[in-house]
Design a protein around this motif. Structure first.
Motif, PDB file in Angstrom:
ATOM      1  N   SER A   1      42.394  63.286  20.783  1.00 50.38           N
ATOM      2  CA  SER A   1      42.073  64.622  21.298  1.00 50.38           C
ATOM      3  C   SER A   1      41.158  65.378  20.347  1.00 50.38           C
ATOM      4  O   SER A   1      40.212  66.036  20.767  1.00 50.38           O
TER       5      SER A   1
ATOM      6  N   ASN B   1      37.728  63.807  20.476  1.00 53.13           N
ATOM      7  CA  ASN B   1      37.046  64.184  21.716  1.00 53.13           C
ATOM      8  C   ASN B   1      36.518  65.617  21.646  1.00 53.13           C
ATOM      9  O   ASN B   1      35.430  65.903  22.139  1.00 53.13           O
TER      10      ASN B   1
ATOM     11  N   ARG C   1      32.734  66.862  22.041  1.00 52.96           N
ATOM     12  CA  ARG C   1      32.243  67.887  22.984  1.00 52.96           C
ATOM     13  C   ARG C   1      31.323  68.879  22.299  1.00 52.96           C
ATOM     14  O   ARG C   1      30.438  69.448  22.907  1.00 52.96           O
TER      15      ARG C   1
ATOM     16  N   LYS D   1      39.242  86.959  19.954  1.00 55.87           N
ATOM     17  CA  LYS D   1      39.794  88.301  20.188  1.00 55.87           C
ATOM     18  C   LYS D   1      41.245  88.380  19.739  1.00 55.87           C
ATOM     19  O   LYS D   1      42.019  87.449  19.913  1.00 55.87           O
TER      20      LYS D   1
ATOM     21  N   SER E   1      44.481  86.696  21.431  1.00 52.04           N
ATOM     22  CA  SER E   1      44.110  85.517  22.224  1.00 52.04           C
ATOM     23  C   SER E   1      45.275  84.535  22.277  1.00 52.04           C
ATOM     24  O   SER E   1      46.098  84.479  21.362  1.00 52.04           O
ATOM     25  N   TYR E   2      45.323  83.755  23.341  1.00 47.74           N
ATOM     26  CA  TYR E   2      46.366  82.744  23.491  1.00 47.74           C
ATOM     27  C   TYR E   2      45.870  81.377  23.027  1.00 47.74           C
ATOM     28  O   TYR E   2      44.754  80.979  23.344  1.00 47.74           O
TER      29      TYR E   2
ATOM     30  N   TYR F   1      47.297  77.124  22.245  1.00 49.81           N
ATOM     31  CA  TYR F   1      48.301  76.157  22.677  1.00 49.81           C
ATOM     32  C   TYR F   1      49.047  75.563  21.480  1.00 49.81           C
ATOM     33  O   TYR F   1      48.436  74.977  20.586  1.00 49.81           O
TER      34      TYR F   1
ATOM     35  N   GLU G   1      41.907  72.040  19.699  1.00 50.66           N
ATOM     36  CA  GLU G   1      41.289  71.031  20.585  1.00 50.66           C
ATOM     37  C   GLU G   1      41.871  71.078  21.993  1.00 50.66           C
ATOM     38  O   GLU G   1      41.334  70.471  22.911  1.00 50.66           O
ATOM     39  N   LYS G   2      43.003  71.791  22.169  1.00 44.24           N
ATOM     40  CA  LYS G   2      43.642  71.885  23.492  1.00 44.24           C
ATOM     41  C   LYS G   2      43.722  73.329  23.960  1.00 44.24           C
ATOM     42  O   LYS G   2      44.420  73.639  24.922  1.00 44.24           O
ATOM     43  N   SER G   3      43.068  74.253  23.227  1.00 41.93           N
ATOM     44  CA  SER G   3      43.221  75.678  23.524  1.00 41.93           C
ATOM     45  C   SER G   3      42.015  76.251  24.258  1.00 41.93           C
ATOM     46  O   SER G   3      41.623  77.402  24.040  1.00 41.93           O
ATOM     47  N   GLY G   4      41.432  75.450  25.132  1.00 48.12           N
ATOM     48  CA  GLY G   4      40.345  75.938  25.969  1.00 48.12           C
ATOM     49  C   GLY G   4      39.144  76.388  25.149  1.00 48.12           C
ATOM     50  O   GLY G   4      38.900  75.891  24.042  1.00 48.12           O
ATOM     51  N   ASP G   5      38.388  77.349  25.697  1.00 49.40           N
ATOM     52  CA  ASP G   5      37.156  77.787  25.048  1.00 49.40           C
ATOM     53  C   ASP G   5      37.433  78.554  23.760  1.00 49.40           C
ATOM     54  O   ASP G   5      36.647  78.492  22.811  1.00 49.40           O
ATOM     55  N   ALA G   6      38.564  79.278  23.712  1.00 50.93           N
ATOM     56  CA  ALA G   6      38.898  80.034  22.497  1.00 50.93           C
ATOM     57  C   ALA G   6      39.159  79.063  21.335  1.00 50.93           C
ATOM     58  O   ALA G   6      38.747  79.308  20.196  1.00 50.93           O
TER      59      ALA G   6
ATOM     60  N   ALA H   1      37.921  75.980  21.140  1.00 48.36           N
ATOM     61  CA  ALA H   1      36.641  75.337  20.813  1.00 48.36           C
ATOM     62  C   ALA H   1      35.818  76.223  19.873  1.00 48.36           C
ATOM     63  O   ALA H   1      35.147  75.724  18.957  1.00 48.36           O
TER      64      ALA H   1
END
Lengths: 196, 254
Positions: free
Chosen positions: A14, A17, A21, A134, A137-138, A140, A180-185, A187
């Motif tokens: 992960s 990957n 990206r 921000k 922010s959330y 994972y 790596e699993k927390s969406g755009d935030a 990334a």
């Protein structure tokens, strides 16, 4: 080049990957020479603390990692191993961050579950690692142990207790959540790390 | 406090998603990666991909698909369907799945839960339970509800937890597909009896149904398929409405 430390703890796919990206050149390695000359070092990790520390020692990395001078980022167990010690297996760790890793306690009445699994807020953000992220922010998370708050805390999260969601000291950084699993935030945080 | 999760479930056959309408901006609704990315951008907290292929070739195609999902999607995803051995678990972990969901195989070989949890950790193992009410007893079923077993929902869920399951995904076969809501009392009883998270599945027809199962039903997550695939409820809008009702939802603004 980013060296991703491969010390045989769980799946590194992960993280690789996510770097892929972002178009980042990386190498999976446990070779101290390759790690020392990398521009950045990433230490992921899933699993149990005492066996992971043993794996670092077997590869001679317990003495290499604390002496690195380029930016280093520990993720999840990687962050925990960079602390002084962990309740998990009562394990002495790398003593980079001046804090200890404690077991989180479930509390049915308050709806606190352990493992702490899912999306939770990070607050009191500071450090260039979290630039543009921000407040509130959330991210994972998946973990049962957590680093206590300390001077090096650059993000706080709450699962019954307040704990260090991210740490920073000198060239060393750590995040308890999985960027790596927390969406755009998430990334964005990896991107910030690469740009340090 | 951890947010409650909203999880779209995508059925995959021979590498293609089998339900779904054409959303604006989506080129190929049958492309499981593209549809997954669409949901991730809409605010899904996780994805579940269920392989409903019946053939060896179909399963092989699914593994390649899991590799693509892992490369291209930046939120956690679970894979399920036909997982019956350590080899299956290893293959899907290797392909990049964050979690696997096991159902019938766990019922017939409960030791599989222990084995997978011991090797890869509880966070990797979701035990899916399909049950229906028969003579006042929640009876565990397999094969999509067609086969009744001798197991009972609450004791089986407790056993799965003690064997190392990280989450329970419970579907009431009496409510699945009805769009009349979830059996919230049953979910609440399940939540009170377990310490691991519970994912509610089967029965959602409207926003209120989902709100109810996450509050009265004490579920940690709601999983649904049709209502998302056919555009009846948009995930971003659902999460805004649930947030307005005071249910903690992860919403990030960048």
């Amino acid at each position: 080049m980013v060296a991703v430390i491969d010390y045989d703890t769980g799946n590194l796919r992960s993280v690789c990957n996510a770097l892929g990206r972002l178009g980042v050149d990386f190498e999976l390695t446990a070779d101290p020479f390759v790690i020392r000359k990398a521009d950045k070092v990433l230490m992921p990790g899933v699993g149990e603390a005492s066996s992971a520390m043993l794996k670092l020692r077997e590869r001679g990395l317990d003495s290499v990692i604390p002496t690195l001078t380029q930016p280093v980022l520990g993720i999840c167990l990687g962050l925990q191993l960079m602390c002084r010690r962990s309740d998990e297996g009562n394990t002495p760790c790398l003593s980079i961050f001046d804090t200890d890793v404690v077991r989180m306690v479930p509390d049915k009445k308050k709806g606190i579950k352990v493992p702490h699994m899912g999306w939770n807020r990070i607050t009191s953000l500071k450090s260039p690692l979290l630039d543009g992220v921000k407040e509130g922010s959330y991210m994972y998370f998946v973990h049962s142990y957590a680093a206590s708050l300390c001077d090096g805390t650059i993000a706080v999260s709450d699962n019954g207790i307040l704990f260090s969601a991210a740490l920073h000291k000198g060239n060393f950084y750590g995040v308890q959540f999985h960027p790596e699993k927390s969406g755009d935030a998430g990334a964005l945080i990896l991107k910030n790390f690469i740009a340090l | 406090m951890v947010a409650k999760r909203i999880i779209p479930c995508l059925d995959v056959k021979d590498g293609r998603t089998v339900k779904g309408v054409h959303f604006v901006g989506l080129q190929d609704v049958g492309d499981a990666v593209e549809l997954g990315r669409f949901y991730a951008m809409s605010g899904a907290d996780e994805l579940v991909y269920l392989d409903i292929s019946a053939t060896y070739e179909g399963r092989h195609t699914f593994t390649s698909l899991v590799e693509r999902i892992s490369k291209e999607i930046n939120i956690p995803f679970t894979v399920g369907g036909g997982i019956s051995s350590m080899e299956d678990a290893a293959r899907l972990l290797e392909a990049g799945a964050d979690k696997i969901s096991i159902n019938s195989a766990a019922v017939y070989n409960p030791g599989l839960i222990d084995e997978i949890a011991a090797k890869y950790g509880s966070q990797f193992v979701v035990v899916a339970i399909d049950a229906k009410m028969i003579d006042g007893r929640w009876t565990v079923t397999t094969k999509g509800g067609r086969v009744l077993t001798d197991k009972e929902l609450f004791s089986w869920a407790a056993e799965a937890q003690s064997r190392g399951a990280g989450e329970i995904l419970f579907t009431s076969m009496d409510h699945d597909g009805t769009k009349k809501g979830y059996p919230c009392e049953t979910f609440a009883r399940l939540a009170d009896s377990l310490s691991i998270p519970i994912i509610a599945s089967g029965g959602a027809g409207c926003v209120k149904d989902i709100a109810d199962v996450l509050t009265e039903g004490k579920a940690d997550a709601a999983l649904a398929a049709s209502i998302f695939h056919y555009g009846e409820i948009e995930i971003g809008d659902l999460k805004r409405q649930l947030t307005a009702m005071g249910i903690p939802m992860a919403v990030n603004k960048i």
